[in-house]
Design an enzyme around this catalytic site. Structure first.
Site, PDB file in Angstrom:
ATOM      1  N   ASP A  66      -4.295  11.509   7.438  1.00  0.00           N
ATOM      2  CA  ASP A  66      -3.020  11.034   7.966  1.00  0.00           C
ATOM      3  C   ASP A  66      -2.699  11.673   9.306  1.00  0.00           C
ATOM      4  OD1 ASP A  66      -2.696   9.560   5.685  1.00  0.00           O
ATOM      5  OD2 ASP A  66      -1.586  11.125   4.635  1.00  0.00           O
ATOM      6  N   GLU A 122       0.889  -1.153   0.000  1.00  0.00           N
ATOM      7  CA  GLU A 122       0.000   0.000   0.000  1.00  0.00           C
ATOM      8  C   GLU A 122       0.933   1.210   0.000  1.00  0.00           C
ATOM      9  OE1 GLU A 122      -3.787   1.320  -0.288  1.00  0.00           O
ATOM     10  OE2 GLU A 122      -3.137  -0.750  -0.298  1.00  0.00           O
TER      11      GLU A 122
END
Length: 268
Positions: A60, A49
């Site tokens: 994030d 990924e």
């Protein structure tokens, strides 16, 4: 797309789940980033990924934001990321490669052009983190035109309608969110998600991989015990890169030491 299908079939035969590491392409620089990816695969990663550095990463946590900043500091561009992807694919012809991205990066290229480029370099799936299922039509249609699996996030509070949509539109795998919020190894994954896994199976969704907060082998085992097809670990891996930023060889050794027991935990 087919690489996911054959991976899950092989793992099923071996009675194993998938261990999938996440890293940002170009962190901490192109050359070391390619070595990191080779090391993750050698240590047992079943699929990759990968993030493309983006200036405003909403989902994030600080660890992965720092990875993005390091890649920017090294001058890494999206065009270079695609060159890296082509190199990774050349060297590793069978491993599934997924991108975790933000919509702006797709728009910048033009949606169709972006997925065409993914197909050209051998990317198997794309998860656009800031595009909800109900707005995903132009993305998933372009993805399927170019034989790229559109990946959808299944949140812990997903209702029946959302589960049906994810099952019907998603391909490759389903990104099962351990909890709401931003990514990070500090926030350990909470409840086992057996009820969601059961529902996704009932609706014939692509195999679920559990992500967010996966930082230890016992969590990988718990994800698989709950019925997930495997686990994705990002922040814990990126943290190792950060800790050994000035010691490239030690960094690779530490990544190996982290990944091996994570992969071992996928065996039933």
């Amino acid at each position: 797309m087919e690489r996911y299908e054959s991976l899950f079939a092989q793992l099923k035969e071996r009675k194993e789940g998938a261990f999938v590491p996440f890293v940002t392409l170009g962190d901490p620089g192109i050359e070391q980033s390619l070595k990191i990816i080779d090391t993750l695969i050698e240590a047992g990663a079943d699929a990759l990924e990968l993030g493309i550095p983006f200036s405003d990463p909403l989902a994030d946590g600080p660890t992965i934001q720092n990875a993005t900043l390091r890649a920017f500091a090294a001058g890494v561009t999206p065009a270079q990321c695609f060159e890296m992807l082509a190199l990774i694919r050349q060297k590793h012809p069978t491993i599934p490669i997924g991108l975790l991205m933000y919509a702006n990066l797709v728009f910048n290229k033009g949606i169709d052009e972006f997925y065409a480029q993914c197909e050209k370099v051998g990317v198997d799936s794309v998860l656009v983190a800031d595009v909800p299922v109900e707005e995903s039509a132009p993305f998933r249609q372009a993805a399927l035109r170019h034989n790229v699996a559109p990946i959808f996030i299944c949140p812990p509070n997903a209702d029946d309608d959302l589960l049906r949509q994810i099952a019907s539109y998603g391909r490759g795998y389903t990104y099962l969110l351990s909890r709401a919020g931003v990514t990070g190894a500090e926030n350990r994954a909470a409840l086992p998600l057996n009820h969601l896994v059961a529902k996704l199976k009932e609706y014939n969704a692509a195999p679920p991989l559990q992500g967010f907060g996966i930082s230890a082998p016992d969590q990988v085992k718990a994800a698989i015990d709950a019925g997930a097809a495997g686990a994705i670990s990002g922040s814990a891996i990126v943290k190792i890169i950060e800790q050994h930023i000035n010691e490239p060889e030690k960094m690779l050794a530490a990544l190996k030491v982290f990944v091996q027991p994570m992969k071992a935990a996928t065996s039933s």
